[in-house]
Design a protein around this motif. Structure first.
Motif, PDB file in Angstrom:
ATOM      1  N   GLU A 196      35.093  84.405  44.285  1.00 23.22           N
ATOM      2  CA  GLU A 196      33.706  84.686  44.093  1.00 23.22           C
ATOM      3  C   GLU A 196      32.855  83.808  45.046  1.00 23.22           C
ATOM      4  O   GLU A 196      31.688  84.059  45.353  1.00 23.22           O
ATOM      5  CB  GLU A 196      33.150  84.399  42.554  1.00 23.22           C
ATOM      6  N   GLU A 197      33.315  82.637  45.420  1.00 21.78           N
ATOM      7  CA  GLU A 197      32.465  81.532  46.223  1.00 21.78           C
ATOM      8  C   GLU A 197      32.413  82.504  47.625  1.00 21.78           C
ATOM      9  O   GLU A 197      31.590  82.115  48.537  1.00 21.78           O
ATOM     10  CB  GLU A 197      33.613  80.169  46.299  1.00 21.78           C
ATOM     11  N   GLY A 198      33.525  83.387  48.086  1.00 21.76           N
ATOM     12  CA  GLY A 198      33.444  84.134  49.128  1.00 21.76           C
ATOM     13  C   GLY A 198      32.197  84.890  49.358  1.00 21.76           C
ATOM     14  O   GLY A 198      31.613  85.098  50.172  1.00 21.76           O
ATOM     15  N   PHE A 199      31.845  85.523  48.109  1.00 23.14           N
ATOM     16  CA  PHE A 199      30.466  86.566  47.998  1.00 23.14           C
ATOM     17  C   PHE A 199      29.475  85.661  47.940  1.00 23.14           C
ATOM     18  O   PHE A 199      28.356  86.104  48.433  1.00 23.14           O
ATOM     19  CB  PHE A 199      30.794  87.386  46.997  1.00 23.14           C
ATOM     20  N   ALA A 200      29.424  84.609  47.351  1.00 24.87           N
ATOM     21  CA  ALA A 200      28.321  83.754  47.313  1.00 24.87           C
ATOM     22  C   ALA A 200      27.962  83.252  48.697  1.00 24.87           C
ATOM     23  O   ALA A 200      26.747  83.204  49.005  1.00 24.87           O
ATOM     24  CB  ALA A 200      28.665  82.423  46.516  1.00 24.87           C
ATOM     25  N   ALA A 201      29.246  82.939  49.693  1.00 21.29           N
ATOM     26  CA  ALA A 201      28.726  82.448  50.893  1.00 21.29           C
ATOM     27  C   ALA A 201      28.222  83.655  51.735  1.00 21.29           C
ATOM     28  O   ALA A 201      27.387  83.621  52.446  1.00 21.29           O
ATOM     29  CB  ALA A 201      30.070  82.098  51.456  1.00 21.29           C
ATOM     30  N   HIS A 202      28.596  84.881  51.447  1.00 24.64           N
ATOM     31  CA  HIS A 202      27.803  86.211  52.170  1.00 24.64           C
ATOM     32  C   HIS A 202      26.454  86.194  51.652  1.00 24.64           C
ATOM     33  O   HIS A 202      25.678  86.473  52.715  1.00 24.64           O
ATOM     34  CB  HIS A 202      28.951  87.172  51.535  1.00 24.64           C
ATOM     35  N   GLU A 203      26.330  85.993  50.584  1.00 18.96           N
ATOM     36  CA  GLU A 203      24.845  86.252  50.112  1.00 18.96           C
ATOM     37  C   GLU A 203      23.963  85.209  50.694  1.00 18.96           C
ATOM     38  O   GLU A 203      22.710  85.268  50.834  1.00 18.96           O
ATOM     39  CB  GLU A 203      24.678  86.224  48.323  1.00 18.96           C
ATOM     40  N   ALA A 204      24.504  84.088  51.043  1.00 19.29           N
ATOM     41  CA  ALA A 204      23.643  82.854  51.531  1.00 19.29           C
ATOM     42  C   ALA A 204      23.714  83.017  53.137  1.00 19.29           C
ATOM     43  O   ALA A 204      22.823  82.233  53.792  1.00 19.29           O
ATOM     44  CB  ALA A 204      24.290  81.389  51.355  1.00 19.29           C
ATOM     45  N   SER A 205      24.258  83.879  53.898  1.00 20.63           N
ATOM     46  CA  SER A 205      24.367  83.931  55.055  1.00 20.63           C
ATOM     47  C   SER A 205      23.168  84.602  56.087  1.00 20.63           C
ATOM     48  O   SER A 205      22.143  85.091  55.131  1.00 20.63           O
ATOM     49  CB  SER A 205      25.446  84.806  55.530  1.00 20.63           C
ATOM     50  N   ASP A 206      22.688  84.203  57.024  1.00 23.90           N
ATOM     51  CA  ASP A 206      21.564  84.581  57.704  1.00 23.90           C
ATOM     52  C   ASP A 206      21.612  86.295  57.900  1.00 23.90           C
ATOM     53  O   ASP A 206      20.592  86.848  57.510  1.00 23.90           O
ATOM     54  CB  ASP A 206      21.450  84.148  58.984  1.00 23.90           C
ATOM     55  N   HIS A 207      22.665  86.692  58.210  1.00 21.22           N
ATOM     56  CA  HIS A 207      22.759  88.322  58.427  1.00 21.22           C
ATOM     57  C   HIS A 207      22.424  88.912  57.149  1.00 21.22           C
ATOM     58  O   HIS A 207      22.007  90.093  56.968  1.00 21.22           O
ATOM     59  CB  HIS A 207      24.056  88.698  58.919  1.00 21.22           C
ATOM     60  N   PHE A 208      22.939  88.636  55.943  1.00 20.51           N
ATOM     61  CA  PHE A 208      22.739  88.926  54.712  1.00 20.51           C
ATOM     62  C   PHE A 208      21.190  89.101  54.253  1.00 20.51           C
ATOM     63  O   PHE A 208      20.669  89.887  53.730  1.00 20.51           O
ATOM     64  CB  PHE A 208      23.299  88.442  53.727  1.00 20.51           C
ATOM     65  N   GLN A 209      20.581  88.191  54.670  1.00 18.98           N
ATOM     66  CA  GLN A 209      18.981  87.889  54.765  1.00 18.98           C
ATOM     67  C   GLN A 209      18.356  88.790  55.231  1.00 18.98           C
ATOM     68  O   GLN A 209      17.424  89.314  54.795  1.00 18.98           O
ATOM     69  CB  GLN A 209      18.745  86.349  54.913  1.00 18.98           C
ATOM     70  N   VAL A 210      18.817  89.126  56.478  1.00 23.67           N
ATOM     71  CA  VAL A 210      18.208  90.158  57.283  1.00 23.67           C
ATOM     72  C   VAL A 210      18.492  91.501  56.739  1.00 23.67           C
ATOM     73  O   VAL A 210      17.436  92.320  56.577  1.00 23.67           O
ATOM     74  CB  VAL A 210      19.080  90.199  58.669  1.00 23.67           C
ATOM     75  N   TRP A 211      19.777  91.768  56.236  1.00 27.34           N
ATOM     76  CA  TRP A 211      20.057  93.040  55.257  1.00 27.34           C
ATOM     77  C   TRP A 211      19.205  93.206  54.115  1.00 27.34           C
ATOM     78  O   TRP A 211      18.616  94.181  53.755  1.00 27.34           O
ATOM     79  CB  TRP A 211      21.457  92.994  55.111  1.00 27.34           C
ATOM     80  N   LYS A 212      18.803  92.256  53.417  1.00 25.96           N
ATOM     81  CA  LYS A 212      18.176  92.047  52.136  1.00 25.96           C
ATOM     82  C   LYS A 212      16.846  92.377  52.545  1.00 25.96           C
ATOM     83  O   LYS A 212      16.093  93.348  51.769  1.00 25.96           O
ATOM     84  CB  LYS A 212      18.203  90.634  51.504  1.00 25.96           C
ATOM     85  N   LYS A 213      16.146  91.734  53.663  1.00 26.98           N
ATOM     86  CA  LYS A 213      14.922  92.104  53.993  1.00 26.98           C
ATOM     87  C   LYS A 213      14.638  93.663  54.615  1.00 26.98           C
ATOM     88  O   LYS A 213      13.656  94.222  53.776  1.00 26.98           O
ATOM     89  CB  LYS A 213      14.272  91.468  54.881  1.00 26.98           C
ATOM     90  N   PHE A 214      15.718  94.280  54.910  1.00 21.61           N
ATOM     91  CA  PHE A 214      15.569  95.739  55.203  1.00 21.61           C
ATOM     92  C   PHE A 214      15.593  96.485  53.882  1.00 21.61           C
ATOM     93  O   PHE A 214      14.795  97.324  53.759  1.00 21.61           O
ATOM     94  CB  PHE A 214      16.903  96.242  55.879  1.00 21.61           C
ATOM     95  N   THR A 215      16.360  96.269  52.629  1.00 23.49           N
ATOM     96  CA  THR A 215      16.496  96.760  51.549  1.00 23.49           C
ATOM     97  C   THR A 215      15.102  96.774  50.889  1.00 23.49           C
ATOM     98  O   THR A 215      14.910  97.587  49.979  1.00 23.49           O
ATOM     99  CB  THR A 215      17.642  96.142  50.798  1.00 23.49           C
ATOM    100  N   GLU A 216      14.211  95.990  51.168  1.00 22.10           N
ATOM    101  CA  GLU A 216      12.966  95.787  50.569  1.00 22.10           C
ATOM    102  C   GLU A 216      11.897  96.627  51.190  1.00 22.10           C
ATOM    103  O   GLU A 216      10.764  96.423  50.953  1.00 22.10           O
ATOM    104  CB  GLU A 216      12.536  93.944  50.688  1.00 22.10           C
ATOM    105  N   THR A 217      12.240  97.411  52.169  1.00 26.91           N
ATOM    106  CA  THR A 217      11.347  98.030  52.975  1.00 26.91           C
ATOM    107  C   THR A 217      11.493  99.561  52.438  1.00 26.91           C
ATOM    108  O   THR A 217      10.989 100.685  53.081  1.00 26.91           O
ATOM    109  CB  THR A 217      11.481  98.148  54.573  1.00 26.91           C
ATOM    110  N   ASP A 218      11.888  99.561  51.058  1.00 23.91           N
ATOM    111  CA  ASP A 218      11.986 101.036  50.591  1.00 23.91           C
ATOM    112  C   ASP A 218      12.758 102.021  51.176  1.00 23.91           C
ATOM    113  O   ASP A 218      12.282 102.982  51.575  1.00 23.91           O
ATOM    114  CB  ASP A 218      10.508 101.436  50.190  1.00 23.91           C
ATOM    115  N   PRO A 219      13.966 101.913  51.505  1.00 28.49           N
ATOM    116  CA  PRO A 219      14.626 103.078  52.556  1.00 28.49           C
ATOM    117  C   PRO A 219      15.539 103.677  51.542  1.00 28.49           C
ATOM    118  O   PRO A 219      16.148 104.754  51.930  1.00 28.49           O
ATOM    119  CB  PRO A 219      15.677 101.893  53.098  1.00 28.49           C
TER     120      PRO A 219
END
Length: 256
Positions: A114-137
């Motif tokens: 689970e720590e691997g997934f936590a690290a994934h969520e904390a990564s810069d590229h995941f934050q970019v992906w998260k911002k995309f998901t907030e654009t109502d796609p």
């Protein structure tokens, strides 16, 4: 004869206060060591047979607006590529389009613990992906199911030839849990040991939901799955499935 616990209680009562305290201290020490041993054992059990922490996995479904399809694919590929290139605890990241529903995409992701997934969520590229998901796609909210893979699964090999994949969700009656696990482990073993076109077969119990199970399977082409469906171990599973073991019907999606 007198039960052992009663005899022990009588002996303790006859002891002096000093000896009682000494006994309690020694007993506490024994139980503390036992608790530590059990904790260590639990940690060991969290690892697979090859010393790798049990894989923490996700099955995801994303329904994308038609006019956002290309933006979505570009963002998803960038997240996948960065995940596999930059995250040492990321194992696999696979996605494809639903066989029957255009613009519906399915993902399967694997991380070392689970720590691997936590690290994934904390990564810069995941934050970019998260911002995309907030654009109502999306046409509907994303569906994501998390589970720890059952048994000692191996990493999914890097994708080469076109893979025919499926994600599955099913609920099993609690009283049939053991029979289900026996049957499904037999099916997995048969697929991976006897089917040359079977690439991956893994499953686990949904995090926070007892007896709800998720699967991810991969085959070399649709013909690989068709061969699996004709195998004797799959016939055993089919007989079990016909015995009304489900609390909710299995949901199976195919994607490439």
């Amino acid at each position: 004869h007198t039960p052992p616990t009663t005899t022990l209680a009588a002996v303790v009562m006859m002891m002096s206060t000093r000896h009682q305290r000494h006994l309690i201290a020694r007993t506490t020490c024994v139980f503390a060591r036992r608790a530590a041993a059990l904790s260590t054992l639990a940690a060991i059990c969290a690892y697979c047979n090859d010393g790798v922490r049990a894989f923490y996995s996700l099955n995801v479904r994303l329904r994308v607006k038609a006019d956002r399809r290309e933006d979505f694919l570009s963002s998803l590929r960038a997240n996948r590529d960065a995940t596999l290139s930059n995250e040492p605890l990321a194992v696999s990241y696979i996605f494809g389009e639903d066989e029957n529903e255009r613009n519906t995409f399915h993902l399967h992701e694997q991380f070392k613990g689970e720590e691997g997934f936590a690290a994934h969520e904390a990564s810069d590229h995941f934050q970019v992906w998260k911002k995309f998901t907030e654009t109502d796609p999306f046409t509907e909210p994303p569906e994501a199911y998390k589970f720890v893979e059952h048994g000692a699964p191996k990493e999914i090999a890097a994708q080469g030839n076109p893979r025919y994949c499926l994600n599955v969700k099913m609920g099993i009656k609690p009283e049939l849990r053991d029979a289900f696990l026996d049957c499904i482990n037999n099916n997995r073993r048969g697929a991976l040991e006897t089917e040359p076109l079977a690439v991956a077969y893994l499953f686990g119990e949904e995090q926070g939901k007892d007896n709800v199970w998720h699967f991810h399977e991969q085959y070399k082409g649709k013909e690989g799955f068709e061969a699996h469906a004709k195998a004797p171990h799959f016939a055993v599973w089919e007989r079990f499935a016909e015995s009304n073991p489900f609390t909710e019907p299995p949901e199976v999606v195919f994607f490439t």
